[in-house]
Design an enzyme around this catalytic site. Sequence first.
Site, PDB file in Angstrom:
ATOM      1  N   CYS A  55       0.794  -1.227   0.000  1.00  0.00           N
ATOM      2  CA  CYS A  55       0.000   0.000   0.000  1.00  0.00           C
ATOM      3  C   CYS A  55       0.829   1.282   0.000  1.00  0.00           C
ATOM      4  O   CYS A  55       0.472   2.261  -0.663  1.00  0.00           O
ATOM      5  CB  CYS A  55      -0.986  -0.007   1.166  1.00  0.00           C
ATOM      6  SG  CYS A  55      -0.338  -0.658   2.699  1.00  0.00           S
ATOM      7  N   ARG A  65       7.121 -11.328   5.216  1.00  0.00           N
ATOM      8  CA  ARG A  65       6.616 -11.233   6.579  1.00  0.00           C
ATOM      9  C   ARG A  65       7.309 -12.277   7.450  1.00  0.00           C
ATOM     10  O   ARG A  65       7.520 -13.407   7.017  1.00  0.00           O
ATOM     11  CB  ARG A  65       5.096 -11.434   6.618  1.00  0.00           C
ATOM     12  CG  ARG A  65       4.353 -10.350   5.849  1.00  0.00           C
ATOM     13  CD  ARG A  65       2.857 -10.509   5.889  1.00  0.00           C
ATOM     14  NE  ARG A  65       2.206  -9.518   5.037  1.00  0.00           N
ATOM     15  CZ  ARG A  65       0.906  -9.466   4.797  1.00  0.00           C
ATOM     16  NH1 ARG A  65       0.111 -10.369   5.357  1.00  0.00           N
ATOM     17  NH2 ARG A  65       0.401  -8.531   4.006  1.00  0.00           N
ATOM     18  N   GLN A 116       1.289 -10.785  -3.702  1.00  0.00           N
ATOM     19  CA  GLN A 116      -0.124 -10.459  -3.607  1.00  0.00           C
ATOM     20  C   GLN A 116      -0.661  -9.944  -4.945  1.00  0.00           C
ATOM     21  O   GLN A 116       0.033  -9.227  -5.664  1.00  0.00           O
ATOM     22  CB  GLN A 116      -0.355  -9.390  -2.536  1.00  0.00           C
ATOM     23  CG  GLN A 116      -0.079  -9.870  -1.117  1.00  0.00           C
ATOM     24  CD  GLN A 116      -0.327  -8.770  -0.108  1.00  0.00           C
ATOM     25  OE1 GLN A 116       0.251  -7.704  -0.185  1.00  0.00           O
ATOM     26  NE2 GLN A 116      -1.188  -9.039   0.864  1.00  0.00           N
ATOM     27  N   ASP A 133      -2.364  -7.467  -5.591  1.00  0.00           N
ATOM     28  CA  ASP A 133      -2.773  -6.282  -4.864  1.00  0.00           C
ATOM     29  C   ASP A 133      -3.275  -5.177  -5.777  1.00  0.00           C
ATOM     30  O   ASP A 133      -2.726  -4.952  -6.860  1.00  0.00           O
ATOM     31  CB  ASP A 133      -1.587  -5.749  -4.057  1.00  0.00           C
ATOM     32  CG  ASP A 133      -1.955  -5.514  -2.606  1.00  0.00           C
ATOM     33  OD1 ASP A 133      -3.153  -5.469  -2.311  1.00  0.00           O
ATOM     34  OD2 ASP A 133      -1.045  -5.385  -1.777  1.00  0.00           O
ATOM     35  N   HIS A 165      -5.049  -0.995  -5.310  1.00  0.00           N
ATOM     36  CA  HIS A 165      -5.555   0.075  -4.450  1.00  0.00           C
ATOM     37  C   HIS A 165      -6.291   1.079  -5.315  1.00  0.00           C
ATOM     38  O   HIS A 165      -5.801   1.492  -6.375  1.00  0.00           O
ATOM     39  CB  HIS A 165      -4.407   0.750  -3.697  1.00  0.00           C
ATOM     40  CG  HIS A 165      -3.760  -0.138  -2.689  1.00  0.00           C
ATOM     41  ND1 HIS A 165      -2.684  -0.952  -2.984  1.00  0.00           N
ATOM     42  CD2 HIS A 165      -4.072  -0.394  -1.385  1.00  0.00           C
ATOM     43  CE1 HIS A 165      -2.348  -1.649  -1.912  1.00  0.00           C
ATOM     44  NE2 HIS A 165      -3.168  -1.338  -0.935  1.00  0.00           N
ATOM     45  N   LYS A 184     -14.782  -3.604   6.135  1.00  0.00           N
ATOM     46  CA  LYS A 184     -14.226  -4.442   5.066  1.00  0.00           C
ATOM     47  C   LYS A 184     -15.171  -5.579   4.734  1.00  0.00           C
ATOM     48  O   LYS A 184     -16.093  -5.902   5.500  1.00  0.00           O
ATOM     49  CB  LYS A 184     -12.864  -5.004   5.463  1.00  0.00           C
ATOM     50  CG  LYS A 184     -12.904  -5.944   6.666  1.00  0.00           C
ATOM     51  CD  LYS A 184     -11.550  -6.572   6.941  1.00  0.00           C
ATOM     52  CE  LYS A 184     -11.621  -7.530   8.130  1.00  0.00           C
ATOM     53  NZ  LYS A 184     -10.392  -8.317   8.312  1.00  0.00           N
TER      54      LYS A 184
END
Length: 603
Positions: A301, A330, A348, A350, A352, A431
Amino acid sequence: MSEVIGIKIGDEIFDLQTAQEKGLSGQEIIFDNSLDSLSIIRHSCAHLMAQAIKELYPDAKFFVGPVVDEGFYYDFKTTQKIGEEDLLVIEKQMKEIAKRKLPILKSVMSRAEAMQKFKDDELKQAVMSKIEGDSFGVYQQGDFEDLCRGPHLPNTRYLHSFKLTKLAGAYLGGDEKAEMLTRIYGIAFADKQSLDAYITQIEEAKKRDHRKIATEMGLFTFDEEVGAGLPIWLPKGARLRRRIEELLTRALILRDYEPVRGPELLKSSVWKTSGHYDNYGENMYFTTIDEVEYGIKPMNCVGHIKVYQSSIRSYRELPLRFYEYGIVHRHEKSGVLHGLLRVREFTQDDAHIFCRPEQIKNEVSNIIAFTDKIMQAFGFSYEMELATRPQKSIGEDSVWEVATQALIEALQEHKIDYKIDEGGGAFYGPKIDIKITDAIGRKWQCGTVQIDMNLPQRFALEYIDENNSAKQPVMIHRAILGSFERFTAILTEHFGGEFPFFIAPTQMILIPLSDAQVPYAKALREKVTALGAYAEIMDKNETLGKRIRSAEKQRVPMILVIGEKEMQNKTLAIRDRREKTQYEMQEEEFLNMVENKMKEVSF
């Protein structure tokens, strides 16, 4: 059996004894396979297991025995060695105790009383040190008692449909520097039919274990010299993954997503701004360069925020949709690593979206439709869960209301029966969690759609509205697959390695009967490759039967045997693994079929 075993008030569950003593009334919990009932059953079964262990191993001492997603477990230690073969012995003892029909009684004692009672039990002392307050619940059945807040069943007679599933090691309190305890897992249901169905599912799951299938098919591997939780993608696995990426990329472009890429290493100062440094730092990896601390990204992000900040933004530009197949790291503990399902490095899918508050509903609606398209392509059923504002949260009530209502309206627009997780949202926004069900009925948490008012505020994101005033955009975090690693593992187990033609790592294996047919096989492979499919030539000096068996072990959709007749007539003898048929087809017709099969699924 439809007996009441507990009372539920709001989100809190009480056993009957506690409810009666406190004069509580609420929703009755019936002895069945509902989630609330199973929680009580499994919690009680954990104590039944501990009692059986204590009777078989008198010096055993116990730490904690909670209910978890896969059933229940208990952590304990004993001077005697316990192996997998002992689980049946413990299980037999549990059944014998259950038949005694022992009342399960709760009492409460002060901290001082509990400390004195368990003064010679260092594990109980460790448990109490982690609990605040001056009173402790104690549950007793027969000669066995243990600290516990409950709730529990009224009597051991309810416990008859259970199974101990595995033996493992666990560090005391999850601390890798502490002593190692023994952990035994188990499962329990309200009836034998449900238990039998679960055991059947587990046996099927073992056959479908993605680690086992990956080894047989050559999809991925791990290497101790490289490090735990760091997958190495082999050619076939990389082809499978690339195909999913290709389908996803095409769909994203059609939906006006823009590709971006952020660095994998960012200064720690930016992680402090985002809040990850204080709230997620223990799960991150850090390094120092030129006396400046950097953090390897655990999420994408921040990089996408920097893309947004690279230019002054107008309301006319919004919504802006950025996507990245971002590699993140991670720090997962070694004990939880599990094939591709839990790794330390993963990618990911991902995206946004930066938009105005009034655009949230439309954007979420588009994501839901996109999700449905993907799930249908892979044959997954799925459910969605709306998580609302938690007690600890940031942002104005009005913004939370707009965001939550937008999610609700988007779900209703698609006529989705969703569950509500009250207070389960992130501290920065509500969410939607996407949970898929695979071919054998297991549920997996994959994608998520999160509304974020926190990061736009922390990074002072702005756009210029129609009145030439600066306004703060809303940020939507969106991942549908979750990660390519986890999704590949789920997909492998869902199909049992029998991947559909359009994503199979190898669509076909060509088997020339002699060296004379190898040039034709190579020419055919080139034509197949041009259509986006992949063909492997198996021309080892082995019998036809052995080569066919070897090809079948790789679970390829099609095996093509090419002899002199096939080469001369340009016909192909096809063994279709998916259709379980054998047939002949002209080369041109076959190539048309391949082209159509590669195009038959799109997101």
